[in-house]
Design a protein around this motif. Sequence first.
Motif, PDB file in Angstrom:
ATOM      1  N   LEU A  74       0.807  -1.221   0.000  1.00 23.46           N
ATOM      2  CA  LEU A  74       0.000   0.000   0.000  1.00 23.46           C
ATOM      3  C   LEU A  74       0.840   1.271   0.000  1.00 23.46           C
ATOM      4  CD1 LEU A  74      -2.941  -0.940   2.405  1.00 23.46           C
ATOM      5  CD2 LEU A  74      -2.742  -1.250  -0.063  1.00 23.46           C
ATOM      6  N   ASP A  75       2.162   1.132   0.047  1.00 22.43           N
ATOM      7  CA  ASP A  75       3.064   2.288  -0.059  1.00 22.43           C
ATOM      8  C   ASP A  75       3.011   3.230   1.139  1.00 22.43           C
ATOM      9  OD1 ASP A  75       3.962   1.543  -2.676  1.00 22.43           O
ATOM     10  OD2 ASP A  75       2.123   2.396  -3.511  1.00 22.43           O
ATOM     11  N   PHE A  76       2.597   2.733   2.307  1.00 24.12           N
ATOM     12  CA  PHE A  76       2.693   3.556   3.503  1.00 24.12           C
ATOM     13  C   PHE A  76       4.182   3.696   3.845  1.00 24.12           C
ATOM     14  CE2 PHE A  76      -1.674   3.036   5.726  1.00 24.12           C
ATOM     15  CZ  PHE A  76      -2.331   3.130   4.514  1.00 24.12           C
ATOM     16  N   ARG A  77       4.611   4.906   4.154  1.00 26.28           N
ATOM     17  CA  ARG A  77       6.032   5.164   4.382  1.00 26.28           C
ATOM     18  C   ARG A  77       6.321   5.273   5.879  1.00 26.28           C
ATOM     19  NH1 ARG A  77       5.224   9.938   0.314  1.00 26.28           N
ATOM     20  NH2 ARG A  77       3.111   9.344   0.925  1.00 26.28           N
ATOM     21  N   VAL A  78       7.366   4.599   6.318  1.00 24.32           N
ATOM     22  CA  VAL A  78       7.703   4.582   7.742  1.00 24.32           C
ATOM     23  C   VAL A  78       8.189   5.966   8.173  1.00 24.32           C
ATOM     24  CG1 VAL A  78       9.186   3.583   9.512  1.00 24.32           C
ATOM     25  CG2 VAL A  78       8.310   2.140   7.658  1.00 24.32           C
ATOM     26  N   SER A  79       7.577   6.481   9.232  1.00 24.22           N
ATOM     27  CA  SER A  79       8.047   7.733   9.829  1.00 24.22           C
ATOM     28  C   SER A  79       9.116   7.426  10.871  1.00 24.22           C
ATOM     29  CB  SER A  79       6.889   8.493  10.473  1.00 24.22           C
ATOM     30  OG  SER A  79       5.910   8.837   9.520  1.00 24.22           O
ATOM     31  N   ASP A  80       8.769   6.612  11.854  1.00 22.24           N
ATOM     32  CA  ASP A  80       9.723   6.166  12.861  1.00 22.24           C
ATOM     33  C   ASP A  80       9.126   4.982  13.597  1.00 22.24           C
ATOM     34  OD1 ASP A  80       8.018   7.335  14.980  1.00 22.24           O
ATOM     35  OD2 ASP A  80       8.827   9.248  14.327  1.00 22.24           O
ATOM     36  N   TYR A  81       9.913   4.422  14.499  1.00 21.35           N
ATOM     37  CA  TYR A  81       9.458   3.270  15.268  1.00 21.35           C
ATOM     38  C   TYR A  81      10.184   3.254  16.604  1.00 21.35           C
ATOM     39  CZ  TYR A  81      13.871   1.268  13.654  1.00 21.35           C
ATOM     40  OH  TYR A  81      15.192   1.057  13.391  1.00 21.35           O
ATOM     41  N   GLY A  82       9.521   2.677  17.598  1.00 23.15           N
ATOM     42  CA  GLY A  82      10.124   2.495  18.911  1.00 23.15           C
ATOM     43  C   GLY A  82       9.950   1.052  19.337  1.00 23.15           C
ATOM     44  N   LEU A  83      10.906   0.531  20.074  1.00 22.15           N
ATOM     45  CA  LEU A  83      10.883  -0.873  20.492  1.00 22.15           C
ATOM     46  C   LEU A  83      10.691  -1.042  21.995  1.00 22.15           C
ATOM     47  CD1 LEU A  83      13.834  -2.152  18.275  1.00 22.15           C
ATOM     48  CD2 LEU A  83      11.386  -2.166  17.756  1.00 22.15           C
ATOM     49  N   GLY A 116       1.912  14.990   4.628  1.00 29.93           N
ATOM     50  CA  GLY A 116       2.765  15.739   5.532  1.00 29.93           C
ATOM     51  C   GLY A 116       2.491  15.523   7.007  1.00 29.93           C
ATOM     52  N   ARG A 117       1.345  14.957   7.356  1.00 31.07           N
ATOM     53  CA  ARG A 117       1.093  14.631   8.764  1.00 31.07           C
ATOM     54  C   ARG A 117       2.108  13.588   9.199  1.00 31.07           C
ATOM     55  NH1 ARG A 117      -3.521  15.395  11.821  1.00 31.07           N
ATOM     56  NH2 ARG A 117      -4.922  15.639  10.034  1.00 31.07           N
ATOM     57  N   HIS A 118       2.716  13.771  10.371  1.00 30.26           N
ATOM     58  CA  HIS A 118       3.784  12.867  10.815  1.00 30.26           C
ATOM     59  C   HIS A 118       3.379  11.414  10.700  1.00 30.26           C
ATOM     60  CE1 HIS A 118       5.885  10.348  13.793  1.00 30.26           C
ATOM     61  NE2 HIS A 118       6.958  11.045  13.444  1.00 30.26           N
ATOM     62  N   HIS A 119       2.168  11.083  11.121  1.00 28.45           N
ATOM     63  CA  HIS A 119       1.665   9.731  10.852  1.00 28.45           C
ATOM     64  C   HIS A 119       0.151   9.746  10.715  1.00 28.45           C
ATOM     65  CE1 HIS A 119       1.729   9.824  15.341  1.00 28.45           C
ATOM     66  NE2 HIS A 119       0.687   9.028  15.271  1.00 28.45           N
ATOM     67  N   SER A 120      -0.302   9.029   9.706  1.00 26.84           N
ATOM     68  CA  SER A 120      -1.732   8.815   9.489  1.00 26.84           C
ATOM     69  C   SER A 120      -2.152   7.407   9.893  1.00 26.84           C
ATOM     70  CB  SER A 120      -2.087   9.041   8.014  1.00 26.84           C
ATOM     71  OG  SER A 120      -1.873  10.380   7.633  1.00 26.84           O
ATOM     72  N   PHE A 121      -1.148   6.565  10.156  1.00 28.01           N
ATOM     73  CA  PHE A 121      -1.412   5.169  10.500  1.00 28.01           C
ATOM     74  C   PHE A 121      -0.300   4.692  11.422  1.00 28.01           C
ATOM     75  CE2 PHE A 121      -0.890   0.568   9.455  1.00 28.01           C
ATOM     76  CZ  PHE A 121      -2.122   0.124   9.906  1.00 28.01           C
ATOM     77  N   ALA A 122      -0.654   3.826  12.363  1.00 30.74           N
ATOM     78  CA  ALA A 122       0.354   3.257  13.254  1.00 30.74           C
ATOM     79  C   ALA A 122      -0.114   1.888  13.721  1.00 30.74           C
ATOM     80  CB  ALA A 122       0.617   4.168  14.451  1.00 30.74           C
ATOM     81  N   MET A 123       0.858   1.103  14.176  1.00 29.59           N
ATOM     82  CA  MET A 123       0.578  -0.222  14.705  1.00 29.59           C
ATOM     83  C   MET A 123       1.261  -0.375  16.057  1.00 29.59           C
ATOM     84  SD  MET A 123       0.803  -2.672  11.315  1.00 29.59           S
ATOM     85  CE  MET A 123       2.385  -2.085  10.702  1.00 29.59           C
TER      86      MET A 123
END
Length: 326
Positions: A164-173, A185-192
Amino acid sequence: MAINALGYLGIRSGKLDDWGDFAGKLLGMQRIDRGGKALAFRMDDRAQRLLVTDEPGDTLAFMGWQVERKSDLDDYAARLDRAGVQVHPGTPQLCDRRLVGALIWFEDPMGNRVELFHDPVIAADPFVPGRPIDGFQTGPYGMGHAVLHVKDIEVMMPFYRDLLDFRVSDYGLDPYGLYFFHVNGRHHSFAMVGSGQEGFHHFMVEFRNLDDVGQGFDLAQQEDGRVAYTLGRHTNDYMTSYYANSPSGFFVENGWGGRVIDPATWEPHETTDGPSFWGHERLYLTEEGGRKRLRDMRLDAAARGRRAPPVAECPWLFAELTKQWK
């Protein structure tokens, strides 16, 4: 081809009266009756942003993602089909219910229904909020963001990122996996959230005025159990927000001041400061169940001087905005 915004969300719930009060009187959306079995809500000039239908389940029914061109629907359908994903064309009746010109739908690997659409209906009359607010930050950024619980990020990541071409903004573990994606331009529109669970974690709406968040927080505190996270500020998107318990059990983040990025130059990276600089006390958690751990991470970030960059001051813009308030 590109998905460019979160356009709408659908919720299954038998608590239509509760949702009418929650989305209208607390969130400030405009309530639109769609017959005895459904409620719809506006946030801007779009005819529909949130749809709540009287069905069993009390959870997410569908996510609607807007594409740039109608031909993108065919392109995504072909790509998904090659990957073994069953794609369904939207019937005229379904398009009428969603108030869009065309759509396709399919399910992600965890069974969440995803709809891609083109040509949303624009309302003929102005948006009238359910309580006095200055409106929501939507436009090219979409209605906000949506966040899912996931059992296996290794399955879900390729689906959203590669298909779907969603682009990773960042991630935390730490203290658990958090993965954030942008489509504009919104930092994230989707997250998991790598919680090992299934279902809907929350959706976010962003207000144009911080006072609208604060006044909503005051209203939420008048109801026992309505506040899920206290007022706080996130480390990655700099959003100042609180989270409310929705009538369906998942959360709704009420935010202001979210970070806008340049997708063309943005580099994905790991974050290590935890979810929040301050606040966002998880009232629904026990001390042993994670509440203390998250608090300790905030205190550690504060001790190390971690904070968001200062907001740029612009005397001219402030003067222009002041004229509108008089």
